[in-house]
Design a protein around this motif. Sequence first.
Motif, PDB file in Angstrom:
ATOM      1  N   PRO A  21       0.824  -1.207   0.000  1.00 16.13           N
ATOM      2  CA  PRO A  21       0.000   0.000   0.000  1.00 16.13           C
ATOM      3  C   PRO A  21       0.859   1.258   0.000  1.00 16.13           C
ATOM      4  O   PRO A  21       2.002   1.249   0.475  1.00 16.13           O
ATOM      5  CB  PRO A  21      -0.782  -0.124   1.315  1.00 16.13           C
ATOM      6  CG  PRO A  21       0.117  -0.921   2.205  1.00 16.13           C
ATOM      7  CD  PRO A  21       0.860  -1.867   1.322  1.00 16.13           C
ATOM      8  N   SER A  22       0.336   2.335  -0.534  1.00 17.11           N
ATOM      9  CA  SER A  22       1.065   3.600  -0.504  1.00 17.11           C
ATOM     10  C   SER A  22       1.067   4.134   0.921  1.00 17.11           C
ATOM     11  O   SER A  22       0.154   3.887   1.703  1.00 17.11           O
ATOM     12  CB  SER A  22       0.409   4.610  -1.446  1.00 17.11           C
ATOM     13  OG  SER A  22      -0.917   4.894  -1.040  1.00 17.11           O
ATOM     14  N   GLY A  23       2.111   4.852   1.269  1.00 15.69           N
ATOM     15  CA  GLY A  23       2.207   5.438   2.594  1.00 15.69           C
ATOM     16  C   GLY A  23       2.850   4.516   3.606  1.00 15.69           C
ATOM     17  O   GLY A  23       3.525   4.970   4.522  1.00 15.69           O
ATOM     18  N   ASP A  24       2.651   3.208   3.464  1.00 13.26           N
ATOM     19  CA  ASP A  24       3.217   2.245   4.406  1.00 13.26           C
ATOM     20  C   ASP A  24       3.653   0.988   3.673  1.00 13.26           C
ATOM     21  O   ASP A  24       3.146  -0.112   3.918  1.00 13.26           O
ATOM     22  CB  ASP A  24       2.198   1.899   5.494  1.00 13.26           C
ATOM     23  CG  ASP A  24       2.809   1.071   6.619  1.00 13.26           C
ATOM     24  OD1 ASP A  24       4.051   1.020   6.705  1.00 13.26           O
ATOM     25  OD2 ASP A  24       2.034   0.465   7.387  1.00 13.26           O
ATOM     26  N   PRO A  25       4.597   1.114   2.728  1.00 10.91           N
ATOM     27  CA  PRO A  25       4.976  -0.056   1.917  1.00 10.91           C
ATOM     28  C   PRO A  25       5.587  -1.189   2.722  1.00 10.91           C
ATOM     29  O   PRO A  25       5.520  -2.348   2.327  1.00 10.91           O
ATOM     30  CB  PRO A  25       5.990   0.526   0.925  1.00 10.91           C
ATOM     31  CG  PRO A  25       6.502   1.765   1.576  1.00 10.91           C
ATOM     32  CD  PRO A  25       5.369   2.318   2.377  1.00 10.91           C
ATOM     33  N   PHE A  26       6.155  -0.869   3.895  1.00  6.05           N
ATOM     34  CA  PHE A  26       6.828  -1.910   4.657  1.00  6.05           C
ATOM     35  C   PHE A  26       5.859  -2.814   5.418  1.00  6.05           C
ATOM     36  O   PHE A  26       6.252  -3.862   5.927  1.00  6.05           O
ATOM     37  CB  PHE A  26       7.822  -1.261   5.633  1.00  6.05           C
ATOM     38  CG  PHE A  26       8.905  -0.501   4.942  1.00  6.05           C
ATOM     39  CD1 PHE A  26      10.021  -1.152   4.438  1.00  6.05           C
ATOM     40  CD2 PHE A  26       8.795   0.862   4.753  1.00  6.05           C
ATOM     41  CE1 PHE A  26      11.027  -0.452   3.782  1.00  6.05           C
ATOM     42  CE2 PHE A  26       9.796   1.567   4.106  1.00  6.05           C
ATOM     43  CZ  PHE A  26      10.915   0.922   3.607  1.00  6.05           C
ATOM     44  N   SER A  27       4.587  -2.430   5.484  1.00  6.68           N
ATOM     45  CA  SER A  27       3.610  -3.268   6.183  1.00  6.68           C
ATOM     46  C   SER A  27       3.445  -4.624   5.514  1.00  6.68           C
ATOM     47  O   SER A  27       3.098  -5.613   6.175  1.00  6.68           O
ATOM     48  CB  SER A  27       2.255  -2.558   6.247  1.00  6.68           C
ATOM     49  OG  SER A  27       1.713  -2.370   4.941  1.00  6.68           O
ATOM     50  N   ALA A  28       3.691  -4.690   4.214  1.00  6.61           N
ATOM     51  CA  ALA A  28       3.544  -5.962   3.497  1.00  6.61           C
ATOM     52  C   ALA A  28       4.539  -7.006   3.970  1.00  6.61           C
ATOM     53  O   ALA A  28       4.314  -8.213   3.835  1.00  6.61           O
ATOM     54  CB  ALA A  28       3.714  -5.731   1.991  1.00  6.61           C
ATOM     55  N   LEU A  29       5.663  -6.554   4.541  1.00 11.68           N
ATOM     56  CA  LEU A  29       6.729  -7.485   4.908  1.00 11.68           C
ATOM     57  C   LEU A  29       6.369  -8.375   6.087  1.00 11.68           C
ATOM     58  O   LEU A  29       7.035  -9.376   6.336  1.00 11.68           O
ATOM     59  CB  LEU A  29       8.005  -6.698   5.220  1.00 11.68           C
ATOM     60  CG  LEU A  29       8.491  -5.772   4.099  1.00 11.68           C
ATOM     61  CD1 LEU A  29       9.823  -5.155   4.474  1.00 11.68           C
ATOM     62  CD2 LEU A  29       8.592  -6.513   2.775  1.00 11.68           C
ATOM     63  N   GLU A  30       5.320  -8.020   6.809  1.00 15.35           N
ATOM     64  CA  GLU A  30       4.879  -8.837   7.927  1.00 15.35           C
ATOM     65  C   GLU A  30       4.445 -10.227   7.472  1.00 15.35           C
ATOM     66  O   GLU A  30       4.355 -11.152   8.285  1.00 15.35           O
ATOM     67  CB  GLU A  30       3.732  -8.149   8.653  1.00 15.35           C
ATOM     68  CG  GLU A  30       4.114  -6.815   9.272  1.00 15.35           C
ATOM     69  CD  GLU A  30       2.927  -6.105   9.879  1.00 15.35           C
ATOM     70  OE1 GLU A  30       1.807  -6.667   9.809  1.00 15.35           O
ATOM     71  OE2 GLU A  30       3.105  -4.997  10.407  1.00 15.35           O
ATOM     72  N   LEU A  31       4.191 -10.389   6.191  1.00 14.14           N
ATOM     73  CA  LEU A  31       3.759 -11.678   5.658  1.00 14.14           C
ATOM     74  C   LEU A  31       4.936 -12.600   5.356  1.00 14.14           C
ATOM     75  O   LEU A  31       4.743 -13.772   5.020  1.00 14.14           O
ATOM     76  CB  LEU A  31       2.935 -11.478   4.384  1.00 14.14           C
ATOM     77  CG  LEU A  31       1.654 -10.665   4.552  1.00 14.14           C
ATOM     78  CD1 LEU A  31       1.020 -10.380   3.196  1.00 14.14           C
ATOM     79  CD2 LEU A  31       0.661 -11.398   5.439  1.00 14.14           C
ATOM     80  N   LEU A  32       6.172 -12.093   5.470  1.00 13.09           N
ATOM     81  CA  LEU A  32       7.357 -12.896   5.186  1.00 13.09           C
ATOM     82  C   LEU A  32       7.970 -13.425   6.481  1.00 13.09           C
ATOM     83  O   LEU A  32       7.696 -12.914   7.572  1.00 13.09           O
ATOM     84  CB  LEU A  32       8.391 -12.058   4.443  1.00 13.09           C
ATOM     85  CG  LEU A  32       7.999 -11.539   3.054  1.00 13.09           C
ATOM     86  CD1 LEU A  32       9.071 -10.578   2.531  1.00 13.09           C
ATOM     87  CD2 LEU A  32       7.806 -12.688   2.077  1.00 13.09           C
ATOM     88  N   ASN A  33       8.841 -14.416   6.351  1.00 14.80           N
ATOM     89  CA  ASN A  33       9.580 -14.888   7.523  1.00 14.80           C
ATOM     90  C   ASN A  33      10.644 -13.855   7.900  1.00 14.80           C
ATOM     91  O   ASN A  33      10.988 -12.996   7.094  1.00 14.80           O
ATOM     92  CB  ASN A  33      10.183 -16.275   7.277  1.00 14.80           C
ATOM     93  CG  ASN A  33      11.223 -16.253   6.152  1.00 14.80           C
ATOM     94  OD1 ASN A  33      12.150 -15.453   6.163  1.00 14.80           O
ATOM     95  ND2 ASN A  33      11.068 -17.163   5.190  1.00 14.80           N
ATOM     96  N   PRO A  34      11.191 -13.916   9.109  1.00 14.91           N
ATOM     97  CA  PRO A  34      12.115 -12.864   9.563  1.00 14.91           C
ATOM     98  C   PRO A  34      13.327 -12.666   8.674  1.00 14.91           C
ATOM     99  O   PRO A  34      13.780 -11.525   8.478  1.00 14.91           O
ATOM    100  CB  PRO A  34      12.515 -13.346  10.967  1.00 14.91           C
ATOM    101  CG  PRO A  34      11.350 -14.160  11.436  1.00 14.91           C
ATOM    102  CD  PRO A  34      10.848 -14.855  10.212  1.00 14.91           C
ATOM    103  N   VAL A  35      13.892 -13.746   8.128  1.00 11.84           N
ATOM    104  CA  VAL A  35      15.079 -13.604   7.277  1.00 11.84           C
ATOM    105  C   VAL A  35      14.732 -12.834   6.006  1.00 11.84           C
ATOM    106  O   VAL A  35      15.431 -11.896   5.606  1.00 11.84           O
ATOM    107  CB  VAL A  35      15.672 -14.983   6.940  1.00 11.84           C
ATOM    108  CG1 VAL A  35      16.814 -14.840   5.937  1.00 11.84           C
ATOM    109  CG2 VAL A  35      16.143 -15.678   8.206  1.00 11.84           C
ATOM    110  N   ASP A  36      13.635 -13.255   5.370  1.00 12.95           N
ATOM    111  CA  ASP A  36      13.233 -12.576   4.138  1.00 12.95           C
ATOM    112  C   ASP A  36      12.761 -11.153   4.421  1.00 12.95           C
ATOM    113  O   ASP A  36      12.927 -10.265   3.579  1.00 12.95           O
ATOM    114  CB  ASP A  36      12.107 -13.359   3.447  1.00 12.95           C
ATOM    115  CG  ASP A  36      12.595 -14.689   2.876  1.00 12.95           C
ATOM    116  OD1 ASP A  36      13.807 -14.810   2.650  1.00 12.95           O
ATOM    117  OD2 ASP A  36      11.755 -15.587   2.682  1.00 12.95           O
TER     118      ASP A  36
END
Length: 484
Positions: A21-36
Motif C-alpha cells: 500500500p502507498s504510505g506504508d509499503p513496509f507493512s507488506a513485509l509482515e507476511l514474510l519470515n524474519p530472514v526474508d
Amino acid sequence: MLDIKLATSRTTSGALALVVPSGDPFSALELLNPVDQAEADAFLDDVEHSGSAGTVHKLPRPGRKPSKLLFAGIGEGDEAGWRAAGAALSKAARSEPALRILVPQDTAPAAVRALAEGLWLAAYRFTLTDDEPDPLRRVTIALAASREHSAALDQARAVVTATTLARDLTNTPSDRKTPAWFAKQVVKAATGTPGLTVEVREPAYLQDNGFNAILTVGRGAGPERGPRLVELSWRPRGAKRHVVLVGKGITFDTGGVCIKPVSGMKLMRKDMGGAAAVVGATLAAAAMRLPIRITALAPLAENALGGDSMRPGDVVTHYGGITSEILNTDAEGRLVLGDAMAYAVRRLRPDVLIDLATLTGAQGVALGKRTAAMYSHSDALAGDLAAAAAAGGESVWRMPLSEDYAEEIRGELTDIINSTDIGAGSLLAALYLREFTGPLRDRWVHFDMSSPAWADSNDGDLTKGATGWGVRTLTRWLEMETAA
C-alpha cells in the motif's frame, strides 16, 4: 486464460509477490519470515517503493526459494489500485511458470475480484497463429477462501471471460468476420447455458418485417456478406425488470460511397465493438445468474462499396416508420441502431434501453482514448452507470443533450437526416438516436465509445488492440441493479 485459485499455502518455488500500500509499503513485509523480511526491508528502502498503484519492483534471488520477490503497489487499496496491481504483476511475472501472491488475511472480496480481473485482463493475447503462450499459466492468491472470496473470484472470471470474447470478436480480421460469422459466434457462446436463447434474423426476415435501414447499409456487401439481426436473451425466472442493450455491429466500414481514407479505414474491424460488448455483458450476467431479464440486440452489416451501395440522397424508412435521408453513407451506424432501437421499444418494451456504439470520431476529439461519451436525460440512470464504470475500471463522461441542435437533424423530405456539416458530431448522433426511443426517452442511455474500443499500446489492464470496452461497465451496472 490464466489458472487463478485461492489457497492458504504460502510456500513457493517460483516467484512470490506481495501487495504494497502507498504510505506504508513496509507493512507488506509482515507476511514474510524474519530472514526474508530483513532482506526485503533493505530492498524496499533502497528502491524507494512508493506503493502507488501499478508500480512493481523485482528482487531476484538466484538459487533460493522463492527465486524472485515482486512488490506491487495497490495505492490507497481501492478496487482500482488492486486491479492495477494485478495487471502489473501479470506483466512482470510473464516469464515465470507460476506466481504466488501474498495478501493480508483481512483482504476484502472486492479486492480479490479486482486483483484477479487485473491479472486476467493484462494476460490477454490475440493471435491467429499457434504461437506458444506465455510461460505464466498459474497464479495462486494466498488466502483462506471464504464463500464470499470464492464468489468474488467467480464474478471476476465471468466478467473477464465475457470481456475476452468481446476482444476476440473485435480483433478478428474482417475478411472472416462477416455478419453471419458473428452471429454463429454468439450462438456458440450461448449454447449450454440454461435461460439463454439466441435468434438470428436473416435478410429475408429483415425484408419481410421492415428492417430497411439494416438492409440498406448492408446491401453493398452482396448476399454472401449480407446483414443479420441477432437477439440474445437472458430470461431468468422471477425477473421483474427488463433491460435492452443495443450494440452497433458494423463488421467492416469502408464508408460506402462517401469512402474513408486509408488512415480512417484500417482499423474498421473494430466497428462492431458495441455489438461485442452488449453480447459479452449479457453472457456475463447469465454466468452470474443475475435475476434481471436482458435482451441484447446486435444489428450486423458490412458497409461496403459496391454497385448496390446506398447513396447520398437516398431515403430509408426505419422499422416503425421513421423516415431518414442519407446525406453521408459513412454515418451508417446510427441507421442500423435506429432499426434495432425502434424494434426494442415497439416489440420488447423494456424498462431501460442502453445502446453502445463506436459511432463518431468526434467522441475521441472531445474525450480521448480512455473515456466514452455518455448521453442521457436521466440524472439517476447516468449517475448509476458512471458509478458502475468507475467500479469496473472503465471511464465515462456525461455530455449534454442540447436541444439547441435538435432542429439540425430535421429533414426537408424526411423526418430526420443522418448527417450535417455543422460539427458537434457526437451530440448530433445522440440526438438522431433519441428519435427512436419513444416513451423510453427518459430511460435511455447512449454510449459513444469509438476511441475506448481500441488501445494503441499495452496500458495497465489493456493490451494493444480491442479493449472490450463496455462489458465491465454494463455488467457492474446490472449487478448494482439486482443488488438494490
